[in-house]
Design a protein around this motif. Structure first.
Motif, PDB file in Angstrom:
ATOM      1  N   LEU A 131      -3.135  -8.114 -12.545  1.00  0.00           N
ATOM      2  CA  LEU A 131      -2.744  -7.544 -11.260  1.00  0.00           C
ATOM      3  C   LEU A 131      -3.304  -6.148 -11.028  1.00  0.00           C
ATOM      4  N   PHE A 132      -3.705  -5.457 -12.080  1.00  0.00           N
ATOM      5  CA  PHE A 132      -4.159  -4.078 -11.929  1.00  0.00           C
ATOM      6  C   PHE A 132      -5.327  -3.914 -10.962  1.00  0.00           C
ATOM      7  N   PRO A 133      -6.297  -4.838 -10.907  1.00  0.00           N
ATOM      8  CA  PRO A 133      -7.392  -4.657  -9.942  1.00  0.00           C
ATOM      9  C   PRO A 133      -6.928  -4.568  -8.490  1.00  0.00           C
ATOM     10  N   LEU A 134      -5.747  -5.111  -8.197  1.00  0.00           N
ATOM     11  CA  LEU A 134      -5.238  -5.049  -6.828  1.00  0.00           C
ATOM     12  C   LEU A 134      -4.762  -3.655  -6.448  1.00  0.00           C
ATOM     13  N   ALA A 135      -4.641  -2.770  -7.436  1.00  0.00           N
ATOM     14  CA  ALA A 135      -4.160  -1.423  -7.151  1.00  0.00           C
ATOM     15  C   ALA A 135      -5.216  -0.558  -6.477  1.00  0.00           C
ATOM     16  N   LEU A 140       1.791   1.269 -18.767  1.00  0.00           N
ATOM     17  CA  LEU A 140       0.613   1.077 -17.922  1.00  0.00           C
ATOM     18  C   LEU A 140       0.956   0.865 -16.445  1.00  0.00           C
ATOM     19  N   PRO A 141       1.925  -0.007 -16.105  1.00  0.00           N
ATOM     20  CA  PRO A 141       2.239  -0.166 -14.671  1.00  0.00           C
ATOM     21  C   PRO A 141       2.715   1.126 -14.029  1.00  0.00           C
ATOM     22  N   SER A 142       3.490   1.909 -14.760  1.00  0.00           N
ATOM     23  CA  SER A 142       3.982   3.168 -14.205  1.00  0.00           C
ATOM     24  C   SER A 142       2.827   4.110 -13.912  1.00  0.00           C
ATOM     25  N   GLY A 158      -6.662   2.276  -1.951  1.00  0.00           N
ATOM     26  CA  GLY A 158      -6.289   0.881  -2.111  1.00  0.00           C
ATOM     27  C   GLY A 158      -5.079   0.513  -1.275  1.00  0.00           C
ATOM     28  N   ALA A 159      -4.801  -0.798  -1.230  1.00  0.00           N
ATOM     29  CA  ALA A 159      -3.651  -1.270  -0.459  1.00  0.00           C
ATOM     30  C   ALA A 159      -2.337  -0.772  -1.038  1.00  0.00           C
ATOM     31  N   VAL A 160      -2.270  -0.640  -2.358  1.00  0.00           N
ATOM     32  CA  VAL A 160      -1.037  -0.190  -2.999  1.00  0.00           C
ATOM     33  C   VAL A 160      -0.744   1.262  -2.657  1.00  0.00           C
ATOM     34  N   ALA A 161      -1.780   2.042  -2.353  1.00  0.00           N
ATOM     35  CA  ALA A 161      -1.586   3.465  -2.063  1.00  0.00           C
ATOM     36  C   ALA A 161      -0.720   3.682  -0.832  1.00  0.00           C
ATOM     37  N   ARG A 162      -0.699   2.726   0.086  1.00  0.00           N
ATOM     38  CA  ARG A 162       0.057   2.887   1.327  1.00  0.00           C
ATOM     39  C   ARG A 162       1.481   2.374   1.219  1.00  0.00           C
ATOM     40  N   ILE A 163       1.867   1.884   0.061  1.00  0.00           N
ATOM     41  CA  ILE A 163       3.227   1.376  -0.141  1.00  0.00           C
ATOM     42  C   ILE A 163       4.155   2.538  -0.470  1.00  0.00           C
ATOM     43  N   PHE A 188       1.714   5.062 -10.052  1.00  0.00           N
ATOM     44  CA  PHE A 188       2.003   6.423  -9.621  1.00  0.00           C
ATOM     45  C   PHE A 188       0.760   7.289  -9.504  1.00  0.00           C
ATOM     46  N   VAL A 189      -0.420   6.743  -9.859  1.00  0.00           N
ATOM     47  CA  VAL A 189      -1.663   7.455  -9.555  1.00  0.00           C
ATOM     48  C   VAL A 189      -1.794   7.673  -8.057  1.00  0.00           C
TER      49      VAL A 189
END
Length: 263
Positions: free
Chosen positions: A51-55, A119-121, A11-16, A125-126
């Motif tokens: 917002l979770f689906p964006l992860a 949950l956000p953590s 996902g896009a978040v993985a590259r942050i 961090f996955v």
């Protein structure tokens, strides 16, 4: 790496940068730690679920990773409901158990707060690789390289514990000493694993010293850890969730500053 891990890291978040994920999680958690009310926790949790689906996680990945949180939160709320501060109408009064209107409200607020903080953590961090996190802590936050690299090396060794445990179990079974005394067997294997861990840690420390990991002076890094617009945007999202949740609680008159005189 499992198939679940490979999907979670696309996902896009993985590259942050992991430091930004750490900052976003802290931004969401801080106001929820300072208050104990239903409105702020419910608003924060609702925004997070949107917002979770964006992860980049599938629903299966999401539930597999977060089911311990969904299990622990209601259990925490149940404890508060049974033994929390009594106020308002008392519904059940038996021995040390006292369920009241106030304890039920605190239980609901506690359950929602645990979910909104944890949950956000977990979701963020996955997608974090330990090496990327160490690079960010050392280069972005400027933490001592000796501490960061030592923690990374120790974390990399955690996976070997399972292999060592299986090897010990097979070795004891081959010698015929693993059939009786489950508790005694567990204690013996735990001690043996402790000895192996100490020996491996000593060898690792010597190897790192031989490679000048503890040398004074500025350290070079194999990979550059960057912190740019995407990272600031993620932190901004975390701050926005926190501010909206806080504003909703203040507007509803439910904000309860737990460190204040009325706590």
């Amino acid at each position: 790496m499992t198939l679940l891990d490979s999907h979670a890291r696309t996902g896009a978040v993985a590259r942050i940068n992991p430091v930004a994920k750490l900052g976003a999680s802290a931004a969401v958690a801080l106001p929820l730690i300072l208050t104990l009310d239903v409105v702020s926790a419910a608003v924060a949790l609702g925004l997070e679920l949107l917002l979770f689906p964006l992860a980049g996680l599938t629903w299966r990945e999401f539930w597999v990773r977060t089911w311990p949180v969904w299990l622990a939160a209601p259990l925490t709320g149940l404890t508060i409901a049974l033994y929390g501060e009594t106020s308002g109408t008392v519904y059940v009064d038996w021995f040390v158990v006292r369920i009241s209107e106030g304890s039920l409200e605190l239980a609901l607020a506690t359950t929602l707060r645990v979910l909104a903080i944890a949950l956000p953590s977990v979701v963020l961090f996955v997608t974090v690789d330990p090496t990327d996190l160490a690079d960010g802590l050392g280069q972005v936050l400027r933490l001592p390289a000796r501490f960061v690299l030592g923690a990374l090396a120790g974390l990399r060794m955690v996976g070997l514990f399972l292999d060592d445990w299986r090897a010990l179990e097979l070795a004891r079974r081959a010698r015929g000493v693993a059939d009786r005394g489950r508790l005694r067997r567990f204690l013996g294997m735990a001690f043996a694993l402790l000895v192996l861990s100490l020996r491996r840690g000593s060898k690792l420390a010597t190897a790192m010293e031989a490679r000048a990991f503890g040398a004074p002076g500025e350290r070079t890094w194999a990979r550059e850890s960057t912190f740019g617009g995407r990272e600031w945007a993620l932190i901004g999202v975390g701050l926005a969730v926190a501010l909206v949740a806080t504003a909703a609680a203040v507007a509803a008159g439910t904000w309860n500053f737990i460190l204040g005189p009325s706590a």
